[in-house]
Design a protein around this motif. Structure first.
Motif, PDB file in Angstrom:
ATOM      1  N   GLY A   1       0.639  -1.193   0.039  1.00 55.66           N
ATOM      2  CA  GLY A   1       0.236  -0.006  -0.212  1.00 55.66           C
ATOM      3  C   GLY A   1       0.814   1.367   0.060  1.00 55.66           C
ATOM      4  O   GLY A   1       0.499   2.122  -0.723  1.00 55.66           O
TER       5      GLY A   1
ATOM      6  N   GLU B   1       2.027   1.672  -3.431  1.00 59.32           N
ATOM      7  CA  GLU B   1       1.109   2.233  -4.224  1.00 59.32           C
ATOM      8  C   GLU B   1       1.074   3.699  -4.108  1.00 59.32           C
ATOM      9  O   GLU B   1       1.076   4.513  -5.209  1.00 59.32           O
ATOM     10  CB  GLU B   1      -0.089   1.633  -3.727  1.00 59.32           C
ATOM     11  CG  GLU B   1      -1.560   2.355  -4.512  1.00 59.32           C
ATOM     12  CD  GLU B   1      -1.522   2.109  -6.125  1.00 59.32           C
ATOM     13  OE1 GLU B   1      -2.406   2.420  -6.600  1.00 59.32           O
ATOM     14  OE2 GLU B   1      -0.560   1.349  -6.577  1.00 59.32           O
TER      15      GLU B   1
ATOM     16  N   SER C   1       5.737   0.845  -9.131  1.00 60.69           N
ATOM     17  CA  SER C   1       4.548   0.215  -9.475  1.00 60.69           C
ATOM     18  C   SER C   1       4.753  -1.655  -9.690  1.00 60.69           C
ATOM     19  O   SER C   1       3.999  -2.201  -8.953  1.00 60.69           O
ATOM     20  CB  SER C   1       3.826   0.832 -11.043  1.00 60.69           C
ATOM     21  OG  SER C   1       3.694   1.733 -10.741  1.00 60.69           O
TER      22      SER C   1
ATOM     23  N   ASN D   1       5.068  -2.650  -5.984  1.00 54.47           N
ATOM     24  CA  ASN D   1       3.903  -2.484  -5.429  1.00 54.47           C
ATOM     25  C   ASN D   1       2.961  -3.729  -6.004  1.00 54.47           C
ATOM     26  O   ASN D   1       2.470  -4.582  -4.869  1.00 54.47           O
ATOM     27  CB  ASN D   1       3.057  -1.086  -5.674  1.00 54.47           C
ATOM     28  CG  ASN D   1       1.652  -0.879  -6.241  1.00 54.47           C
ATOM     29  OD1 ASN D   1       0.952  -1.777  -5.839  1.00 54.47           O
ATOM     30  ND2 ASN D   1       1.485  -0.138  -7.106  1.00 54.47           N
TER      31      ASN D   1
ATOM     32  N   TYR E   1      -7.237  -6.739  -1.700  1.00 51.96           N
ATOM     33  CA  TYR E   1      -7.588  -5.641  -2.427  1.00 51.96           C
ATOM     34  C   TYR E   1      -8.212  -4.412  -2.144  1.00 51.96           C
ATOM     35  O   TYR E   1      -7.824  -3.320  -2.295  1.00 51.96           O
ATOM     36  CB  TYR E   1      -8.059  -6.282  -3.964  1.00 51.96           C
ATOM     37  CG  TYR E   1      -8.325  -5.138  -4.994  1.00 51.96           C
ATOM     38  CD1 TYR E   1      -6.933  -4.861  -5.768  1.00 51.96           C
ATOM     39  CD2 TYR E   1      -9.401  -4.604  -5.335  1.00 51.96           C
ATOM     40  CE1 TYR E   1      -7.183  -3.860  -6.648  1.00 51.96           C
ATOM     41  CE2 TYR E   1      -9.446  -3.528  -6.222  1.00 51.96           C
ATOM     42  CZ  TYR E   1      -8.221  -3.355  -6.727  1.00 51.96           C
ATOM     43  OH  TYR E   1      -8.592  -2.297  -7.819  1.00 51.96           O
ATOM     44  N   GLY E   2      -8.927  -4.711  -1.092  1.00 47.78           N
ATOM     45  CA  GLY E   2      -9.858  -3.521  -0.589  1.00 47.78           C
ATOM     46  C   GLY E   2      -8.780  -2.899   0.329  1.00 47.78           C
ATOM     47  O   GLY E   2      -9.123  -1.691   0.374  1.00 47.78           O
TER      48      GLY E   2
ATOM     49  N   TRP F   1      -5.485  -2.893   0.251  1.00 51.96           N
ATOM     50  CA  TRP F   1      -4.685  -2.068  -0.452  1.00 51.96           C
ATOM     51  C   TRP F   1      -5.265  -0.808  -1.303  1.00 51.96           C
ATOM     52  O   TRP F   1      -4.417   0.169  -1.384  1.00 51.96           O
ATOM     53  CB  TRP F   1      -3.936  -3.225  -1.563  1.00 51.96           C
ATOM     54  CG  TRP F   1      -2.934  -2.755  -2.532  1.00 51.96           C
ATOM     55  CD1 TRP F   1      -1.511  -2.489  -2.228  1.00 51.96           C
ATOM     56  CD2 TRP F   1      -3.403  -2.418  -3.974  1.00 51.96           C
ATOM     57  NE1 TRP F   1      -1.002  -2.041  -3.530  1.00 51.96           N
ATOM     58  CE2 TRP F   1      -1.987  -2.100  -4.390  1.00 51.96           C
ATOM     59  CE3 TRP F   1      -4.495  -2.449  -4.786  1.00 51.96           C
ATOM     60  CZ2 TRP F   1      -2.062  -1.678  -5.887  1.00 51.96           C
ATOM     61  CZ3 TRP F   1      -4.343  -2.013  -5.862  1.00 51.96           C
ATOM     62  CH2 TRP F   1      -3.170  -1.725  -6.761  1.00 51.96           C
ATOM     63  N   THR F   2      -6.255  -0.877  -1.736  1.00 51.67           N
ATOM     64  CA  THR F   2      -6.692   0.247  -2.432  1.00 51.67           C
ATOM     65  C   THR F   2      -7.238   1.396  -1.384  1.00 51.67           C
ATOM     66  O   THR F   2      -7.034   2.662  -1.755  1.00 51.67           O
ATOM     67  CB  THR F   2      -8.018  -0.157  -2.956  1.00 51.67           C
ATOM     68  OG1 THR F   2      -7.698  -1.132  -4.036  1.00 51.67           O
ATOM     69  CG2 THR F   2      -8.915   0.745  -3.765  1.00 51.67           C
TER      70      THR F   2
ATOM     71  N   GLY G   1      -4.052   2.941  -0.458  1.00 52.91           N
ATOM     72  CA  GLY G   1      -3.439   3.934  -1.559  1.00 52.91           C
ATOM     73  C   GLY G   1      -4.416   5.233  -1.792  1.00 52.91           C
ATOM     74  O   GLY G   1      -3.772   6.228  -1.829  1.00 52.91           O
ATOM     75  N   ALA G   2      -5.521   4.975  -1.488  1.00 52.55           N
ATOM     76  CA  ALA G   2      -6.312   6.095  -1.636  1.00 52.55           C
ATOM     77  C   ALA G   2      -6.253   6.994  -0.518  1.00 52.55           C
ATOM     78  O   ALA G   2      -5.881   8.411  -0.741  1.00 52.55           O
ATOM     79  CB  ALA G   2      -7.955   5.752  -1.844  1.00 52.55           C
TER      80      ALA G   2
END
Length: 105
Positions: free
Chosen positions: A10, A13, A39, A42, A59-60, A62-63, A66-67
């Motif tokens: 993360g 990312e 990238s 990551n 994935y949730g 990690w996203t 990142g966000a």
């Protein structure tokens, strides 16, 4: 160990997105090269974490990292808005990340 790898992925990312911003639309080749490297790191780390974590959870999270990290970097370094409503919605991301972690064995 997979959770630690996921957190590092993360952070990688966030690094990649920040470098992408600094590449100025791919005009700065140094930042572009660094973006590509970050990238690759990551996604490699994410793939390692996915070997033992559920894909939706990993994935949730990690996203979310990142966000959230990208918004914080924008606020701190790129003079993006720090309005209270943005902070409120950022807290929802944190709640989602914690909730996904808590519901995963």
């Amino acid at each position: 160990m997979a959770w630690v790898i996921l957190i590092i992925a993360g952070v990688a990312e966030v690094t990649a997105v920040t470098l992408l911003k600094l590449s100025d639309g791919f005009k700065n080749k140094g930042y572009l090269a660094a973006t590509i490297i970050a990238s690759v790191v990551n996604f490699y780390l994410l793939s390692l974490a996915l070997e033992s974590l559920p894909v939706g959870t990993a994935y949730g999270i990690w996203t979310g990292i990142g966000a959230l990290g990208s918004v914080l970097i924008g606020m701190i370094f790129f003079r993006e808005s720090k309005e209270w409503i943005r902070l409120l919605f950022m807290s929802f991301i944190i709640i989602g990340i914690v909730g996904l972690k808590m519901t995963t064995a």
